[in-house]
Design an enzyme around this catalytic site. Sequence first.
Site: not given
Lengths: 735, 227
Positions: B86, B203, B205
Amino acid sequence: MIDPKLLADHNLTLEEYKRIVSLVGREPNITELGIFSLMWSEHCSYKSSRAFLKKLPTKGKHVIQGPGENAGIIDIGGGLAVVFKIESHNHPSFIEPFQGAATGVGGILRDIFTMGARPIALLDSLRFGPLDNPRNRAIMDGVVAGISSYGNSIGVPTVGGEVYFDDCYSKNPLVNVFCLGLVEKDKIFYAKAEGVGNPVLYVGSKTGRDGIHGATMASAEFGKETEQKRPNVQVGDPFKEKLLLEACLEVMDKGLIVGIQDMGAAGLTCSTAEMPAKSGTGISINLDLVPQREEGMTPYEIMLSESQERMLLVAKKENVTEVQKIFAKWDLDAVDIGEVTAGRNLRVSFCGETVVDVPVDAVVNLCPVYRRPSRKPAYLQAVQKLDLPPLAGDLGAALLKVIASPIIADKEWVFRQYDHMVQTNTALLPGADAAVLRVKGQKRALAMTLDGNALYCYLDPRTGGAIAVAEACRNLACVGARPIGVTNCLNFGNPEKPEIMWQFKKVIEGMTEACRIFEIPVTGGNVSFYNDTEGLSIHPTPVLGIVGLIGDVDRLIGPGFKEEGDAVVLLGENRDELGGSEYLRAIHGLEKGRPPGIDLEREKAVQEVCIQAIASGLVRSAHDISEGGLAVCAAESCILGRTEIGCVLDLEDKARPDALLFGEAQSRILISASGTHLSKLLDLAAEKGVPAKVIGRAGGKELVIRQSGRDVVRLPVHRLFLAWKNALPEALSVR
Amino acid sequence: MKFGVVIFPGSNCDYDTFFVLKNGLRQETVFLWHKDHDLRGVDCVVLPGGFSYGDYLRSGAIARFSPLMQEVREFADRGGSVLGICNGFQVLLELGLLPGAMLRNKNLKFLCQYVHLRVDNPETRFTRRTRRGQILRIPIAHFDGHYFSPPETLRDLEEHGQVVFRYVDEKGKPTEAANVNGSAAGIAGLINRRGNVLGMMPHPERASEALLGSEDGRLIFESLVQP
C-alpha cells in the site's frame, strides 16, 4: 467595561456574572470573562443537564472510572481495561461538514489516548436530512469524507455505527463519534496536576486563532487590528495527531509524566483549569512561551483558541529532558510553559503582566446548576393518535420499498470510505448487528454498537429512552456479547424550552430504568443541546454506545443465514404494533402512533437466551428485529450471509398483515439453527421462560412469508438484495 | 528469516505487519526507524501501509527522503528482498525502485473492501507458494491506488512477467467492475525485473488469519519464508 452586550456576547446571564464577581472577589477582566464564559457554557459545564444525569446508574464492580474524566474505563480482566467515550460535533459539521466531522474524530481520539489507551475502534452515529435535498447530500458527502480522512490517516478503524435520515436533521445534522481504546490496567493516566513545582508542558500544534467563539470576536475592546471574521470550525491535521498519539503513549508507557489532558473544547483554558481543580493545586503559565502560529495574538485569543492536536502535560521535574527527547523523536516540541503551584488559582502572565488570576474551583466546579422548567409538549397527543391507513395491496412491493429506505438500505457507500480493518482486529465487517474486535492474544472479543431510535423518542420519550438501551444491548446479544458499559450522547433542542426539557427528563428516565435492569453502568457521555434551527428542534435523539464482551471469539456468528435447511426460529413474540414504524414512514409518510411497548425483564431474558445459545454453539445466525420489522429482518438474514439463501416463513398470527410484517414489536431476535441443535435451543428458551418457535426454514432462492397458509410476500432474494444494495448509491448520485 | 518493518511517521500498518510476521509466521522481526541508517541485518525489508508524513503531498513522496531509504536502495541493489504494501508500494514508486505512479481511485473516494487478485506470476520469491491463475481474496484500503504508467512501460512490464497480481472478479476475469480503483491493466502488484522488489496495493497482513476472514495473504509471507 463589562456591559450587558458583552455579557450577551459571552452567553452569560447577569446572575451568572454577579456570581463570577463574588467568586473572584472583583470584576473580572476580559480574558477572565472569556474563561468563565467557556467553562460555564452548557457544553463544558452541563449546567442544564447535570441534575438529571445524576440519576443514571454509574456504579458497577468492573468500573474503574465513571463520569467526570476524559473517558470512562471498564476492567475487562486479564490486566486490561477498555476506555471509551462518545462526543458530538453537530454544529461544526453543519457549518463545515468535512472539517467539522474530521475534528470530531480527532477530539474523541485525544480523549482516549490521553488516558494512556491506544484507540482501537471508532464508530459514528450520523443523522442527516432526506437525500432528495442536494444540500443534505453535500453534508453527508462531506461528513463521511471528513471522518474517512481523519480516521484512515491516523490508523484507527471505523468499524460501525449508524446512518439515519429524517427531515428534522436537515438543518441540524448530527455527528456523534464514539471511540474505544485498550489500556493495561496499571498504565492508566488521569488529568492530574500534582506535585507543586512540577513543570507544565505544552505539546503538539501551535496555537492559532481558529475556533475562538465567534460571538466574542465582534467586541470592540480587542481585535480592532485583528481579523474580525474567523471560521469557528477548526481544521484537523491527522498526521500531527498520529505523531502526538505515538509520542504521548511512549512517555506514558515509560512513566515519565504525572498527568495529561487534551486541549479540546475550550483549549488551554479547560486544561489549565481542570487539571489543578482535580488535584487541589493551582497552575501558573506564561503565555509568551506558548507556541503560536499567528502574530499579535491577545491573551484572550490564546486562552480561548481551539486549535486542534494539542495536549498539556505535567511531568516530573527530573524527567523533562527525557520527555522532550521522545517528543523530538516524533518531530514535536514539548515546551515548558509553567508550573504546578500550591495556591488554588489559575495564574496567567503575558508580557510581564498577570492577565488572569482566578480560583480554579470557581471556574471548574462552581458554575450554577439549573433545574429548568419542563412541560409536557402539546404535540404528543396529536402524533400519538394513529388511524391506520388502509392495507396496501401488494405487500411484496411494500417490502421492496421499505428495504430500500435509506435508513435500512445497505450502507456500504459509507463504510467502504472508512478503513475498517487497520489494526487487524476486525472480526465482523460493518453491517452486522454490532462491531466485533478480537483482543490479540486472548480468546475473548469486544463488541460495540451505537444505536438510538429518535422517532420513538419523539412519539414517547420515556419508552424511546428505554428502547434505545434495550435495542443496543440486543445488537450485542446477536453477536453473543454481554454488555459491560454504556456511554451516551444526548442530542436535544434548546433546554430553555420547557417542552425540550420534558423530553430530556423522560428520555433519561427511560434510559435509567433500562440500565438498571440490564445492570450496566453509564461511564460518561456527552450532552448536545440547542439543536434547533429557525425554531425547529430535532427529535430527541439519545445515541447509546454500549460495549460488550464475548467469551469465545471462535463462536462468533453473523446475521446472515448459513446453510440451506436450517430451521428459522423466532425468539420472542410478534405483536400487533405499527406505531413509529419505518413502514408507516416509508410507505405512508406518517411519523405517528405510539412506539412499541417494552417489557425490560422479557427483553433481558430474550437476550440471555441468545447469548447463551451462541456461547454453546447452538445457532448459526442471529439478527435483531428492529426497523422494518420481521420482514426486513428476514430479508436481511437472506442477504447478509456469504451467499444469498432464501427462506420460507409460516406465520399463524392473527395480526393485520402489514403489522405482522413490518411492526417493530420489541424483544425479538431471528435465529437460524441446524436440526441437530434445535431441541437444545428450544429447551434453553423454555428454561428461561422465553417464547421460541420454529417459524420456517432457510433455503431456496426466494423469500416467502405466509400468514395462515396464504402467501403475503414472495420475492426473489436477489431482487431484495439489489433494492437494498443500490438505494443509497442511487440516492446520492443524483446531480 | 529476519524481517525488518520500517516505521515512517504516519505508518499505521507497521504493527499489523509485525504481528503477522512475528506471531503468525514465527519469524524474527524487528522495527526499523526511518531516521536510522541501519537495516539491522535483516533479510527482508517491509515498507508497511499508512499515511507517511500524512500523505499531504503525493503519497510516499516525502517518505522516500527518509534517511533509511538510502540503505534500502542499496539493499535492493544488492538483491535483498523488499516488499512494499500500500503506502509502501507508493514509496517504492517514488524511490524509483518500481516504475509508474499512483493516481486517485477512479471514483475519487477512499476504498476499503475485499478484492479478488489473480496471481499472474507465481515464479517469484514472493509468490512461490501460489499457483498461476490462483485467486486470492485480500482487502485493499487506499485513496491513491489507481496505478498508472505509459503504454510502453506497461508493455515492457507484461513482457517480463512483472505484473504479479491483477484485480479480477471472483471467477478470475479482469472486468472493469473488479478493477475498483481503475488501475492500468488492472495492476494490483508489480515486481522489478530482477525479482527482489515487490509492491502491492492490497494488504496481505490483513488476510493472514481465518478469524479476520481470509488467510490468502499469508501465502505471500510464507513464500518468502519457504527455504
